[in-house]
Design a protein around this motif. Sequence first.
Motif, PDB file in Angstrom:
ATOM      1  N   PRO A 166     -44.895  42.990   1.124  1.00  0.00           N
ATOM      2  CA  PRO A 166     -44.737  42.413  -0.223  1.00  0.00           C
ATOM      3  C   PRO A 166     -43.598  41.389  -0.222  1.00  0.00           C
ATOM      4  N   PRO A 167     -43.437  40.656  -1.303  1.00  0.00           N
ATOM      5  CA  PRO A 167     -42.341  39.679  -1.375  1.00  0.00           C
ATOM      6  C   PRO A 167     -40.974  40.325  -1.129  1.00  0.00           C
ATOM      7  N   ALA A 168     -40.064  39.543  -0.583  1.00  0.00           N
ATOM      8  CA  ALA A 168     -38.701  40.025  -0.340  1.00  0.00           C
ATOM      9  C   ALA A 168     -37.995  40.277  -1.671  1.00  0.00           C
ATOM     10  N   THR A 169     -37.127  41.241  -1.673  1.00  0.00           N
ATOM     11  CA  THR A 169     -36.330  41.525  -2.863  1.00  0.00           C
ATOM     12  C   THR A 169     -35.217  40.485  -2.994  1.00  0.00           C
ATOM     13  N   THR A 170     -34.703  40.370  -4.185  1.00  0.00           N
ATOM     14  CA  THR A 170     -33.567  39.474  -4.427  1.00  0.00           C
ATOM     15  C   THR A 170     -32.385  39.882  -3.558  1.00  0.00           C
ATOM     16  N   GLU A 171     -32.171  41.183  -3.410  1.00  0.00           N
ATOM     17  CA  GLU A 171     -31.059  41.677  -2.603  1.00  0.00           C
ATOM     18  C   GLU A 171     -31.215  41.268  -1.139  1.00  0.00           C
ATOM     19  N   ALA A 172     -32.427  41.366  -0.610  1.00  0.00           N
ATOM     20  CA  ALA A 172     -32.664  40.990   0.795  1.00  0.00           C
ATOM     21  C   ALA A 172     -32.436  39.492   0.995  1.00  0.00           C
ATOM     22  N   ILE A 173     -32.905  38.687   0.061  1.00  0.00           N
ATOM     23  CA  ILE A 173     -32.707  37.241   0.148  1.00  0.00           C
ATOM     24  C   ILE A 173     -31.223  36.911   0.020  1.00  0.00           C
ATOM     25  N   ASP A 174     -30.518  37.602  -0.872  1.00  0.00           N
ATOM     26  CA  ASP A 174     -29.080  37.382  -1.041  1.00  0.00           C
ATOM     27  C   ASP A 174     -28.308  37.708   0.241  1.00  0.00           C
ATOM     28  N   ARG A 175     -28.748  38.719   0.972  1.00  0.00           N
ATOM     29  CA  ARG A 175     -28.079  39.062   2.234  1.00  0.00           C
ATOM     30  C   ARG A 175     -28.217  37.911   3.230  1.00  0.00           C
ATOM     31  N   VAL A 176     -29.399  37.321   3.313  1.00  0.00           N
ATOM     32  CA  VAL A 176     -29.605  36.173   4.197  1.00  0.00           C
ATOM     33  C   VAL A 176     -28.696  35.025   3.756  1.00  0.00           C
ATOM     34  N   LYS A 177     -28.635  34.781   2.455  1.00  0.00           N
ATOM     35  CA  LYS A 177     -27.764  33.711   1.926  1.00  0.00           C
ATOM     36  C   LYS A 177     -26.315  33.922   2.352  1.00  0.00           C
ATOM     37  N   ARG A 178     -25.832  35.152   2.208  1.00  0.00           N
ATOM     38  CA  ARG A 178     -24.437  35.441   2.559  1.00  0.00           C
ATOM     39  C   ARG A 178     -24.181  35.215   4.045  1.00  0.00           C
ATOM     40  N   LEU A 179     -25.109  35.620   4.884  1.00  0.00           N
ATOM     41  CA  LEU A 179     -24.923  35.455   6.326  1.00  0.00           C
ATOM     42  C   LEU A 179     -25.003  33.994   6.763  1.00  0.00           C
ATOM     43  N   LEU A 180     -25.743  33.194   6.030  1.00  0.00           N
ATOM     44  CA  LEU A 180     -25.856  31.774   6.359  1.00  0.00           C
ATOM     45  C   LEU A 180     -24.641  30.973   5.917  1.00  0.00           C
ATOM     46  N   ALA A 181     -23.925  31.466   4.922  1.00  0.00           N
ATOM     47  CA  ALA A 181     -22.803  30.709   4.351  1.00  0.00           C
ATOM     48  C   ALA A 181     -21.860  30.242   5.457  1.00  0.00           C
ATOM     49  N   PRO A 182     -21.405  29.013   5.401  1.00  0.00           N
ATOM     50  CA  PRO A 182     -21.484  28.068   4.293  1.00  0.00           C
ATOM     51  C   PRO A 182     -22.784  27.268   4.247  1.00  0.00           C
ATOM     52  N   VAL A 183     -23.678  27.485   5.198  1.00  0.00           N
ATOM     53  CA  VAL A 183     -24.976  26.811   5.161  1.00  0.00           C
ATOM     54  C   VAL A 183     -25.790  27.440   4.035  1.00  0.00           C
TER      55      VAL A 183
END
Length: 165
Positions: A34-51
């Motif tokens: 199923p679609p990714a949760t907001t929390e899972a997407i947010d984790r990817v965002k945090r790990l990519l930062a500052p990208v």
Amino acid sequence: MVTPLNTQRLREFADCLAELHAVLPPDVLKTLRPPATTEAIDRVKRLLAPVALPADVKLLLQWHDGQEWNSTLSPDNNRRLLSAEEIAERIGFFSDPSEDFLKPWNPSWVPLLTNDSGDYLVYETAGENEGKLIQYWHDDLRRLIQHQDLTFWANELRCELLASQ
């Protein structure tokens, strides 16, 4: 933060994903999560930062949060979609200077597809190749561009599946 993407291009990608979904074989559809949760997407965002997380990558994760391990999207290749959790794990691995892997690896890359043997298609988030999908083969120093963007990848996969029917 999600990088902005031209609204028209993002709409084209969303349409292409819908068209791809319509031609995926039933056995492949069963492997999609199923679609990714907001929390899972947010984790990817945090790990990519500052990208910043590209809008089309976020849309891909909102379409399906990867596939079951060792599944494939197509009979013509052995790649599967990574989940947001797996993307985060791979970013952590490739960001760890103590890990042993074949360089070059660029911190602006987001792994999206794998063959479950250490090879990836990565999304370039910066520079002249921004938005392109690049091959990272674990035993090959070359980092070749495989697809011009995610829309091109999805459309190519759709055409490949239509041709094999």
